[in-house]
Design an enzyme around this catalytic site. Structure first.
Site, short mmCIF file in Angstrom:
data_model
loop_
_atom_site.label_atom_id
_atom_site.label_comp_id
_atom_site.label_asym_id
_atom_site.label_seq_id
_atom_site.Cartn_x
_atom_site.Cartn_y
_atom_site.Cartn_z
N ASN A 9 19.39 48.57 70.09
CA ASN A 9 18.08 49.20 70.27
C ASN A 9 18.10 50.48 69.44
O ASN A 9 18.77 51.44 69.78
CB ASN A 9 17.86 49.51 71.76
CG ASN A 9 16.61 50.31 72.01
OD1 ASN A 9 15.78 50.49 71.11
ND2 ASN A 9 16.46 50.82 73.22
N LYS A 11 15.78 52.56 68.96
CA LYS A 11 14.92 53.62 69.52
C LYS A 11 14.05 54.21 68.41
O LYS A 11 13.49 53.44 67.64
CB LYS A 11 15.79 54.66 70.24
CG LYS A 11 16.70 53.98 71.29
CD LYS A 11 17.40 54.92 72.21
CE LYS A 11 18.22 54.11 73.22
NZ LYS A 11 18.87 54.92 74.24
N HIS A 95 12.14 49.70 79.30
CA HIS A 95 13.28 50.59 79.00
C HIS A 95 13.11 51.90 79.78
O HIS A 95 12.00 52.40 79.93
CB HIS A 95 13.37 50.86 77.49
CG HIS A 95 14.67 51.51 77.12
ND1 HIS A 95 14.88 52.86 77.28
CD2 HIS A 95 15.83 50.99 76.66
CE1 HIS A 95 16.13 53.14 76.92
NE2 HIS A 95 16.72 52.02 76.53
N GLU A 97 13.57 54.86 78.96
CA GLU A 97 12.89 55.94 78.22
C GLU A 97 11.37 55.73 78.24
O GLU A 97 10.61 56.70 78.26
CB GLU A 97 13.45 56.02 76.79
CG GLU A 97 14.85 56.64 76.81
CD GLU A 97 15.79 56.16 75.72
OE1 GLU A 97 15.33 55.61 74.71
OE2 GLU A 97 17.02 56.34 75.89
N GLU A 167 20.64 48.82 82.76
CA GLU A 167 20.99 50.08 82.09
C GLU A 167 20.89 51.23 83.09
O GLU A 167 19.80 51.76 83.33
CB GLU A 167 20.02 50.34 80.93
CG GLU A 167 20.05 49.29 79.85
CD GLU A 167 19.58 49.84 78.50
OE1 GLU A 167 20.29 49.63 77.52
OE2 GLU A 167 18.52 50.50 78.44
N GLY A 173 23.14 57.29 76.68
CA GLY A 173 23.25 58.39 75.73
C GLY A 173 24.04 59.58 76.27
O GLY A 173 24.01 60.66 75.70
N SER A 213 25.93 53.72 76.91
CA SER A 213 27.17 54.20 76.28
C SER A 213 28.17 53.06 76.00
O SER A 213 29.38 53.24 76.17
CB SER A 213 27.82 55.30 77.11
OG SER A 213 26.93 56.41 77.21
#
Ligand code: 13P
Length: 249
Positions: A9, A11, A95, A97, A167, A173, A213
């Site tokens: 991904n 992003k 996702h 985010e 996730e 991250g 990660s």
């Protein structure tokens, strides 16, 4: 047997030119690989150029979202009709985010999922708890609500076109990854939810990726877990060497 699926991904990283160059480099590295699925999700604006650069490739292209309608007065949104037309294979939905910055909800993910499938595309549906939710003992409740909300009204025959990505928000991250055992525990929990909602065979066939990660250093241990069928990777998917190591785990 569930075929492993490794997805990058990207992003909002890489310009269109950088994306094309990178996709071509990956294509060289991954020629002939058939025993696992390889997916990359560039930024929307790079989608068509990346697909052009990858003609006759075993790398499948995903987008990071798609709208729940095929057309309409939805300024700035992207129709899955166009994505299908371009040759996009997967759409990432829900996702964390998107949930965090764009107020994405399970109900919206559910509508998007239905429209993605109606348009002949496959989906990667993301679920995951925050650190606070985990620490207050709400992980199972949160994951159940997300899975049930996202899969509302999704038929048994559609499951074959869906991958779930677990996730944990606290591992994205941050360099803090869930241990392989911690991740597997949640994957098994999700599989049990799917078995209850559909049936055991469908749950056994469903692929569940881990994301958060994932790096060349931990992919092997993660993939060795019985319920982990792949990885959805952010940071470590942005360099040729590390994404190559992940795909060839
Ligand atoms: P990182 O691999 O950078 O933690 O990101 C994970 C992710 O969000 C993939 O969708």
């Amino acid at each position: 047997m569930r075929k492993p699926i490794i997805a990058g991904n990207w992003k909002m990283y890489k310009s269109v030119k950088e994306s094309v160059k990178f996709a071509k480099q990956l294509n060289e590295k991954f020629k002939g690989i058939q025993d696992r699925e390889i997916v990359i999700a560039p930024t929307f604006i790079a989608t068509a150029s990346v697909i052009d650069a990858l003609s006759f490739s075993n790398i499948q292209v995903a987008t990071q979202d798609a709208h729940w309608e095929n057309e309409g007065a939805f300024t700035s949104q992207i129709s899955p009709v166009s994505l299908q037309e371009l040759g996009v294979k997967f759409v990432i939905l829900g996702h964390s985010e998107k949930r965090q910055y764009d107020n994405e909800t399970d109900a919206r993910v559910n509508r998007k999922l239905k429209n993605v499938l109606r348009n002949g595309l496959k989906a990667i549906v993301c679920v995951g708890e925050t650190l606070q939710e985990r620490e207050s003992g709400k992980m199972e409740k949160v994951i159940s609500a997300q899975v049930n909300g996202c899969f509302e009204g999704i038929g048994l025959s559609d499951l074959i076109n869906i991958v779930i990505a677990y996730e944990p928000v606290w591992a994205i991250g941050t360099g803090k990854n869930a241990t392989p055992e911690q991740a597997n525990e949640v994957h098994a929990f999700i599989r049990a939810l799917i078995a209850k909602k559909y049936n055991k065979e469908a749950a056994e066939a469903l692929r569940i990726q881990y994301g958060g990660s994932v790096k060349p250093e931990n992919i092997k241990q993660l993939m060795a877990q019985p319920d982990i069928d792949g990885a959805l990777v952010g940071g470590a998917s942005l360099k040729v060497d590390s994404f190559e190591a992940l795909v060839k785990f």
